[in-house]
Structures are given as structure tokens and as C-alpha cells.
Write a protein that holds these residues in place. Structure first.
Motif, short mmCIF file in Angstrom:
data_model
loop_
_atom_site.label_atom_id
_atom_site.label_comp_id
_atom_site.label_asym_id
_atom_site.label_seq_id
_atom_site.Cartn_x
_atom_site.Cartn_y
_atom_site.Cartn_z
N ARG A 57 -40.26 38.31 19.31
CA ARG A 57 -39.73 39.62 18.91
C ARG A 57 -38.22 39.53 18.63
O ARG A 57 -37.71 40.20 17.72
N LEU A 58 -37.51 38.72 19.40
CA LEU A 58 -36.06 38.58 19.24
C LEU A 58 -35.68 37.51 18.22
O LEU A 58 -34.50 37.34 17.92
N GLY A 59 -36.67 36.76 17.76
CA GLY A 59 -36.38 35.70 16.80
C GLY A 59 -35.75 34.48 17.43
O GLY A 59 -35.04 33.71 16.77
N ILE A 60 -36.01 34.28 18.72
CA ILE A 60 -35.46 33.14 19.45
C ILE A 60 -36.60 32.19 19.79
O ILE A 60 -37.65 32.64 20.26
N PRO A 61 -36.45 30.88 19.58
CA PRO A 61 -37.51 29.94 19.94
C PRO A 61 -37.84 30.05 21.43
O PRO A 61 -36.94 30.19 22.27
N ASP A 62 -39.13 30.02 21.78
CA ASP A 62 -39.48 30.17 23.19
C ASP A 62 -39.05 28.97 24.02
O ASP A 62 -38.94 29.07 25.24
N THR A 63 -38.74 27.84 23.36
CA THR A 63 -38.19 26.70 24.10
C THR A 63 -36.79 27.03 24.62
O THR A 63 -36.38 26.54 25.68
N VAL A 64 -36.05 27.86 23.87
CA VAL A 64 -34.72 28.29 24.32
C VAL A 64 -34.86 29.24 25.51
O VAL A 64 -34.13 29.12 26.50
N ALA B 109 -19.78 23.97 36.21
CA ALA B 109 -20.06 25.36 35.81
C ALA B 109 -19.72 25.58 34.33
O ALA B 109 -20.44 26.29 33.62
N LEU B 110 -18.63 24.96 33.86
CA LEU B 110 -18.24 25.07 32.45
C LEU B 110 -19.27 24.41 31.54
O LEU B 110 -19.58 24.91 30.45
N ILE B 111 -19.80 23.27 31.98
CA ILE B 111 -20.84 22.58 31.20
C ILE B 111 -22.05 23.48 31.04
O ILE B 111 -22.64 23.57 29.96
N TYR B 112 -22.41 24.18 32.13
CA TYR B 112 -23.56 25.09 32.04
C TYR B 112 -23.26 26.25 31.09
O TYR B 112 -24.14 26.67 30.31
N ALA B 113 -22.03 26.76 31.12
CA ALA B 113 -21.65 27.86 30.22
C ALA B 113 -21.72 27.40 28.76
O ALA B 113 -22.20 28.14 27.88
N VAL B 114 -21.24 26.19 28.49
CA VAL B 114 -21.31 25.62 27.14
C VAL B 114 -22.77 25.45 26.71
O VAL B 114 -23.15 25.72 25.57
N TYR B 115 -23.59 25.00 27.66
CA TYR B 115 -25.02 24.81 27.39
C TYR B 115 -25.67 26.13 26.98
O TYR B 115 -26.42 26.19 25.99
N LEU B 116 -25.37 27.20 27.70
CA LEU B 116 -25.91 28.51 27.35
C LEU B 116 -25.42 28.98 25.99
O LEU B 116 -26.17 29.49 25.16
N PHE B 117 -24.12 28.78 25.76
CA PHE B 117 -23.52 29.24 24.50
C PHE B 117 -24.20 28.61 23.29
O PHE B 117 -24.59 29.29 22.34
N PHE B 118 -24.36 27.29 23.32
CA PHE B 118 -24.93 26.60 22.17
C PHE B 118 -26.44 26.81 22.04
O PHE B 118 -27.00 26.59 20.98
N ASN B 119 -27.08 27.24 23.12
CA ASN B 119 -28.50 27.57 23.02
C ASN B 119 -28.72 28.84 22.22
O ASN B 119 -29.74 28.98 21.53
N PHE B 120 -27.79 29.78 22.32
CA PHE B 120 -28.02 31.10 21.74
C PHE B 120 -27.24 31.37 20.46
O PHE B 120 -27.39 32.44 19.88
N ILE B 121 -26.40 30.43 20.04
CA ILE B 121 -25.66 30.68 18.78
C ILE B 121 -26.55 30.35 17.58
O ILE B 121 -27.49 29.57 17.67
#
Length: 337
Positions: free
Chosen positions: A219-226, A325-337
Motif C-alpha cells: 500500500r505504501l509502495g515500499i518493498p516488504d524486505t525493507v 547508533a549512528l550506523i543504525y541511523a544511516v542504515y534506516l535512512f538509506f532503507n527508506f530513501i
């Protein structure tokens, strides 16, 4: 079948179902672990065996249940995302938050487990690359899942031999097996009933979680793997976050890294082993994993190797916690951009 019903709901209802399923899965898994440990001790198993098997497997029960539900529905990539995402979440966010709350001492006995986990992870990544790399990604063949499951009892046997403090600390005192009167029998029956009800809760929660995540992602257009490697992985890793914070707060920071290493080993061996083995064609690995998930995981291992393998550094400090913690934040950022 369940996915078809959820597809008709409004997005806000789907999100509520997703959150509710996480709560049901987490609470049911906690209760299931508690009763499984209690019954195991009542049956005369030692704390060492219970801690290294029942409790160790139980810590990844939410991941196992949700990945299994997805694999049965033919969605192996969901299980892949859940397992790898949980490993990244545990090793970066959980340890990062723990280190920010206080110093996490590293015992030298953890070196072998860390090296085994890192080496096996690299072999896992290499297999996905060598077994069928093409423009769309790689492949984890079914035999690789079987190999992981074969290694599982060997790892559990090693854990029993090591008598890890982080597992022994979480167990209650040995159950008193002398009492076998009506009260004890009633308590045993009650525990079995709670165990059965919790199992149903885990099954229902996992099924709802996968269905709502798949529909919500579409529904959101996001891959379910993300979704599985971020939101689901975070939700199923909440118990590790809580355990780590409590351990650090009460001066038992050394237990935190033991929990993380143990949980990541079970994610790799049990969660991925089960997921890959169920699917006849194995599990396809999206190209994005070679560009983001796998490099992030390797980066985290490199960072953790400094305190774990170094003879001079004996703890994960706040500076390293900030980096994790920063690595995890970067990981989240690049998953959703």
C-alpha cells in the motif's frame, strides 16, 4: 488467505493490526519462554542445558515465528530481511544504546563466538553471491539452509560447554522437584495450558504480523524486505533492547554483548536455516542487500572487532556506542530513501 481480508482495510487499520500483532507476538513469546524454562527445570534439566537451549532458542522466537509464517506463504525474502535486519539492529542499535548507558565490558571468552559468527556471516554472504548472482541479486540455495541447521546443535553443544553467564543470569533458581502432591500437579497442568495458549498466541501474532506487513508495504509502495529488515526487525528486537538497558543499569554490562552475540547466532543458524530450508528453490537475495544490508553488517563487525579481539581494549565505550547508533541511523535512512 488472511492477506486478502486485510487488503480491504484502511491503511490506518492495517498499521494498528501491525502494531497489535507485534505486541501479541512479543508477549506470547515471553510467556512461552517463561513456561518452557519453568517446565524444563521441573523435569530435572540443569540450568546450563535449559539456558543454552530453551532460553537461547526462545530469545529469537518472534523472528523464527514471523519468518516461518512468511516462508510457508512463499515469501522467503521476508525471513531474510527479518534475520539480517535483526542482526544489524542487535549489533548496532542495542549495543549502541547499551554503551551510551554505561560501559559494556568484553570478556575474552567471547572472542571465539564472535569469530565464528563473523566468519559464518561472511560465508553466508559469499554463498548468496556465488550460488546465483545476476542483475536482480543473488541466491541462497536450499542446501545452505540445511547446512545452517546442521550447525545449530553443534553451536548449542558448544554453548552448554561454555556455560555462558548471560544465559545463566536470566534463569530462576533450580525448580524444587521434591513436591509432587496435588498442588504441584495442578501447577504443572496450569503451566502446560499456558504454554499451549502462548503457542497459539505466537502463531496468530506471527501470521498477522506478516500479512499486515506485506499489505502495508504494498500500500505504501515500499518493498516488504525493507519493512521486514527495519520495522519488523526492530519490533522483534525490543526484548534485547530492554534486557541490555536493564543489564547496563544494574552494572552487568558484560551480559549485554553476550545476549547480542547469542541472539545473532540464533538469527543466522535458526531463523535463516529454517527459512531457506522450507523453500524448494531457496531464497532470492535482492541486489539492495549487496549494496546496503551486507556492507552495513560487515562494517559493524569490523567496529566490534576492536573491543572484542584487541588485547588492549576491554570494553565498548560511549564513543563506540555513538558510532554504532549512528550506523543504525544511516542504515534506516538509506532503507527508506
Amino acid at each position: 488467505m488472511l492477506t486478502g481480508y486485510i487488503e480491504d482495510f484502511h491503511l490506518s487499520i492495517i498499521i494498528l493490526i501491525f502494531i497489535l500483532s507485534l505486541v501479541i507476538l512479543s508477549k506470547s513469546a515471553d510467556k512461552l519462554i517463561d513456561k518452557a524454562v519453568e517446565l524444563s527445570l521441573k523435569l530435572g534439566l540443569s540450568k546450563v542445558v535449559v539456558g543454552a537451549t530453551v532460553l537461547s532458542i526462545g530469545t529469537t522466537l518472534p523472528e523464527v515465528a514471523s519468518s516461518l509464517a512468511a516462508a510457508i506463504g512463499g515469501n522467503g525474502e521476508f525471513g531474510l530481511g527479518n534475520a539480517i535486519g535483526s542482526m544489524i539492529t542487535n549489533a548496532s542499535l542495542v549495543l549502541g544504546i547499551g554503551a551510551l548507558g554505561g560501559i559494556i565490558p568484553v570478556k575474552k571468552g567471547m572472542q571465539q563466538t564472535f569469530l565464528f559468527m563473523s566468519g559464518l556471516s561472511l560465508l553466508f554472504i559469499g554463498t548468496s553471491f556465488a550460488a546465483g548472482m545476476n542483475e536482480s541479486g543473488g541466491l541462497l540455495p536450499r542446501w545452505s539452509g540445511g547446512a545452517l541447521l546442521v550447525l545449530l546443535p553443534l553451536y548449542l553443544g558448544y554453548t552448554v560447554k561454555q556455560k555462558p553467564d548471560h544465559l545463566m543470569e536470566e534463569l530462576p533458581d533450580e525448580a524444587d522437584n521434591d513436591a509432587d502432591g496435588p498442588a504441584e500437579q495442578g501447577s504443572l497442568l496450569k503451566s502446560i495450558l499456558i504454554l499451549a495458549a502462548s503457542s497459539l498466541g505466537v502463531t496468530a501474532g506471527a501470521t498477522l504480523l506478516v500479512a499486515s506487513a506485506e499489505v502495508g508495504a504494498a500500500r505504501l509502495g515500499i518493498p516488504d524486505t525493507v519493512i521486514s529488515s527495519t520495522l519488523v526487525a526492530f519490533g522483534t528486537s525490543v526484548p534485547e533492547v530492554t534486557t541490555t538497558l536493564v543489564a547496563v543499569r544494574y552494572g552487568h554490562g558484560e551480559l549485554a554483548i553476550g545476549n547480542v552475540l547469542g541472539a545473532n547466532m540464533m538469527n543466522l543458524l535458526l531463523v535463516m536455516g529454517t527459512t531457506i530450508s522450507i523453500l524448494p528453490g531457496g531464497v532470492a537475495v535482492p541486489q539492495s542487500y549487496f549494496l546496503l544490508q551486507f556492507p552495513i553488517l560487515i562494517l559493524i563487525f569490523i567496529l566490534l572487532s576492536i573491543p572484542i579481539l584487541s588485547k588492549r581494549v576491554e570494553s565498548i565505550n560511549k564513543g563506540q556506542g555513538i558510532l554504532l547508533a549512528l550506523i543504525y541511523a544511516v542504515y534506516l535512512f538509506f532503507n527508506f530513501i
